[in-house]
Design an enzyme around this catalytic site. Sequence first.
Site, short mmCIF file in Angstrom:
data_model
loop_
_atom_site.label_atom_id
_atom_site.label_comp_id
_atom_site.label_asym_id
_atom_site.label_seq_id
_atom_site.Cartn_x
_atom_site.Cartn_y
_atom_site.Cartn_z
CB SER A 1 -8.65 1.03 5.53
OG SER A 1 -9.37 2.11 5.19
CE LYS B 1 -3.80 1.93 2.53
NZ LYS B 1 -4.86 1.95 3.78
CB SER C 1 -8.46 4.00 2.50
OG SER C 1 -7.33 3.28 3.35
N1 GLN Z 1 -13.41 4.59 5.85
C1 GLN Z 1 -13.13 5.19 7.00
C2 GLN Z 1 -12.37 6.44 6.80
O1 GLN Z 1 -12.78 6.93 5.79
C3 GLN Z 1 -11.61 4.19 7.37
C4 GLN Z 1 -10.52 4.42 6.56
C5 GLN Z 1 -9.38 3.60 7.17
O2 GLN Z 1 -9.58 2.67 7.86
N2 GLN Z 1 -8.25 4.15 6.79
O3 GLN Z 1 -11.91 7.07 7.64
#
Ligand code: GLN
Length: 495
Positions: free
Chosen positions: A183, A78, A159
């Site tokens: 995410s 990532k 994400s």
């Molecule tokens: N979807 C969540 C957010 O937008 C979690 C994102 C994540 O876990 N990095 O904050």
Amino acid sequence: MTELNRLSIAAARDGLAKGDFSARELTQSCADAMAARGDLGAFITPTPERALEAADQADARRKSGDDAPLLGIPLGIKDLFCTEGVQTTAASKILQGFIPTYESSVTTNLLRDGAVFMGKLNLDEFAMGSSNTTSFYGNVVNPWQSTSKPDMELVPGGSSGGSASAVAARLCLGATGTDTGGSIRQPAAFCGITGLKPTYGRCSRWGIVAFASSLDQAGPFSRNVADNALMMQAMAGFDPKDSTSADVPLQDLSAALTRGVGGMKIGIPAEYVLDGMDPEVVTIWQQGQDWLRAAGAELVDISLPHTKYALPAYYIIAPAEASSNLARYDGVRYGKRVEAESLDEMYALTRAEGFGEEVQRRIMIGTYVLSAGYYDAYYLKAQRVRRLIRNDFDTAFENVDAILTPATPSAAFPVGRKVDDPVTNFLNDVFTVPANLAGLPGMAVPAGMNGDGLPLGLQLLARPFDEATLYAAGQVLEDAAGFIANPPRRAGGVS
Ligand code: GLN
């Protein structure tokens, strides 16, 4: 020798050890698949040349008797993990051209164990989002297609959407992700693969671009539960460079895979039944309970009464921490700069041009809830709610060993849907956020498909530092589901 990229990590390890193929051949097969599936947008910075060099080194290491656990295994990273000498962007324009001079601790551990890095995977900008549509480098597409509308592009989740899409499409054998509010688990569920968010403190955060430091955790994506254990065993470990790293020995996760769930108590939280929830998600959840019961587990109804406050608390705490973490992107230290007459103007213009809309929204929410007049009303209150949520879990885990919930409230949705409505977007994380607030480990396991041919996942939660229970129960679900993620081939594609 074609399609080596379709092997599991365990099978590839065996093949490499037996000399059936070389790490170079395996890596070339992944590089070919990556080149053929540029349409997925999974990579921001593919590094096939570097990967082939690393594969040659892995082959040389093996010849000299080295038998490191991931020797020659191609993985994707990532693009939130700093990688020495390779651009690291966090999917933001503001970090375009940033080439770290150091390697994150997690990727250092993977390199120590012999992994080959295929490149840097796309994500939502600064890991903010649930659909991988906020990246400056373009959307990521899910390799799965619905049977009713095969031409419609679906999101991979976010994400870590690039990580999930790449693993599901067989562009690499596994990938790293990070999970601040879901995410890893949400994109794993959307793409029909396995993802683990470890206990807070298990994987070092050193060298990972910070979003919300008290919630961020790195973890592995893989096509099955056994491969996930192999990756986790390499990634985890105490790191003195991260002050929140936990000095708690990792259990033998591979050994846990055959433990089963006989005698295990598994909680079913009443509060995870939501109004208007997708009936197919309810069905798969019920199915998961039946599988675990048939394998010898005892299912127990439990209550996690503060669940409904988890999302609001998360969307105060995460932006608050983000607004502070992202203050460092000022045009001086990293990446982009927009020149201006004065220093203040340079800061403002750089940040206005460098950050996308979602990141700006989070920074504004974060600075608001931390501001003098609102700190007590929002930030402090959210911290108190966070404690109550942790207490709910502590109470539940006095009686149960694990908790089973759906991973997501729906299957993957079309690219472009929901973007105009940030609050609906936030609802994606309803089942995943509580584990981050409480610091618990959670795993998403593919459990079946909906009527439209799309994967659905289940989530398992366990006590802090008891990842082994997740691998034991996850393997039972995988065996029962008989589900091997196999995205249908897109017309003209290779996957
Ligand atoms: N979807 C969540 C957010 O937008 C979690 C994102 C994540 O876990 N990095 O904050």
